[in-house]
Scaffold this active site. Structure first.
Site, mmCIF file in Angstrom:
data_model
loop_
_atom_site.group_PDB
_atom_site.id
_atom_site.type_symbol
_atom_site.label_atom_id
_atom_site.label_comp_id
_atom_site.label_asym_id
_atom_site.label_seq_id
_atom_site.Cartn_x
_atom_site.Cartn_y
_atom_site.Cartn_z
ATOM 1 N N CYS A 1 0.869 -1.186 0.000
ATOM 2 C CA CYS A 1 0.000 0.000 0.000
ATOM 3 C C CYS A 1 0.902 1.232 0.000
ATOM 4 O O CYS A 1 2.070 1.129 -0.383
ATOM 5 C CB CYS A 1 -0.976 -0.019 1.180
ATOM 6 S SG CYS A 1 -0.205 0.009 2.809
ATOM 7 N N ASN B 1 2.154 1.585 4.454
ATOM 8 C CA ASN B 1 2.445 0.340 5.190
ATOM 9 C C ASN B 1 2.117 0.455 6.687
ATOM 10 O O ASN B 1 2.767 -0.146 7.531
ATOM 11 C CB ASN B 1 3.899 -0.104 4.986
ATOM 12 C CG ASN B 1 4.191 -1.529 5.454
ATOM 13 O OD1 ASN B 1 5.242 -1.800 6.015
ATOM 14 N ND2 ASN B 1 3.264 -2.437 5.245
ATOM 15 N N CYS C 1 -1.581 0.830 7.349
ATOM 16 C CA CYS C 1 -3.008 0.484 7.407
ATOM 17 C C CYS C 1 -3.326 -0.776 6.601
ATOM 18 O O CYS C 1 -3.445 -1.867 7.154
ATOM 19 C CB CYS C 1 -3.878 1.648 6.904
ATOM 20 S SG CYS C 1 -3.681 3.182 7.832
ATOM 21 N N ARG C 2 -3.476 -0.629 5.271
ATOM 22 C CA ARG C 2 -4.021 -1.722 4.455
ATOM 23 C C ARG C 2 -3.096 -2.922 4.322
ATOM 24 O O ARG C 2 -3.519 -4.065 4.556
ATOM 25 C CB ARG C 2 -4.386 -1.200 3.053
ATOM 26 C CG ARG C 2 -5.542 -0.231 3.066
ATOM 27 C CD ARG C 2 -5.632 0.515 1.754
ATOM 28 N NE ARG C 2 -4.517 1.456 1.581
ATOM 29 C CZ ARG C 2 -4.306 2.197 0.518
ATOM 30 N NH1 ARG C 2 -5.124 2.082 -0.519
ATOM 31 N NH2 ARG C 2 -3.302 3.050 0.467
ATOM 32 N N SER C 3 -1.850 -2.704 3.896
ATOM 33 C CA SER C 3 -1.010 -3.886 3.627
ATOM 34 C C SER C 3 -0.617 -4.651 4.895
ATOM 35 O O SER C 3 -0.544 -5.889 4.853
ATOM 36 C CB SER C 3 0.215 -3.527 2.761
ATOM 37 O OG SER C 3 1.068 -2.616 3.395
ATOM 38 N N ASP D 1 -7.892 3.906 0.408
ATOM 39 C CA ASP D 1 -7.065 4.388 1.517
ATOM 40 C C ASP D 1 -7.972 4.827 2.677
ATOM 41 O O ASP D 1 -8.771 5.743 2.513
ATOM 42 C CB ASP D 1 -6.254 5.566 0.968
ATOM 43 C CG ASP D 1 -5.408 6.228 2.027
ATOM 44 O OD1 ASP D 1 -5.465 5.814 3.192
ATOM 45 O OD2 ASP D 1 -4.694 7.185 1.672
#
Ligand code: 4NP
Length: 173
Positions: free
Chosen positions: A7, A10, A12-14, A128
């Site tokens: 993401c 690095n 939040c999402r990934s 995001d």
């Protein structure tokens, strides 16, 4: 098979995708299929930080532990190391495509291209969540579970090549 989730920050999402992947590999006793699951950001602006508190809270509510992760920026050597490099959105996929040697371009893809629900809804990107509220993290985690779940099924059923997102060619007879 080594898998890298990507993401922007690095935080939040990934890291959530990495934690979901590890959890389900263990739960389903499929750890032998994936030698390494990791995550990075295309931006280094949060390098060294622990995941966002909202990401940690959303994860731990569902049993995913993100607490020991520390943000890392994408490195050129990642293209060689990881067999499958999955971005959360198209912007980060474009960044990957520009940086990735031609030889490894077939390792790049979008996580949600594996998600049955995302495919049926025509959704390709995990948005995001950073500038939104707590509910956004729950929605993002739903999408990540869909993508990782589909990815696990593809891995289990041997639908991925040794490297990259291309399916294994069927035997000619
Ligand atoms: P991520 O979320 O890419 O899912 O880790 C973000 C984290 C930080 C920022 C943007 C997105 N930021 O602009 O600082």
């Amino acid at each position: 098979m080594r898998i890298l989730f990507v993401c922007l920050g690095n935080i939040c999402r990934s890291p959530m995708a990495e934690a979901v992947m590890r959890y389900w590999l263990k739960k389903e006793r499929l750890e032998h299929l994936v030698e390494e699951a990791a995550s990075v950001g295309t931006s280094g602006s949060h390098e060294g930080e622990y995941p966002d508190r909202r990401a940690q809270a959303a994860g731990s509510n569902r049993g995913y532990d993100l607490s020991s992760h520390k943000a890392r920026r994408l490195h050129q050597s990642d293209f060689e190391r990881y067999d499958l490099i999955l971005a959360m959105d198209k912007e980060n996929l474009e960044t990957l495509k520009l940086a990735c040697p031609l030889l490894y371009q077939n390792r790049l893809g979008l996580l949600l291209h594996f998600g049955p629900l995302a495919i049926s809804e025509g959704r390709e990107e995990v948005p995001d969540p950073y500038f939104g509220g707590v509910k956004g993290f729950e929605r993002v985690l739903d999408m990540i579970e869909d993508g990782v779940g589909g990815l696990l099924l593809s891995l289990r059923d041997g639908q991925l090549g040794q490297h990259g997102t291309h399916p294994v060619p069927e035997d000619e007879d």
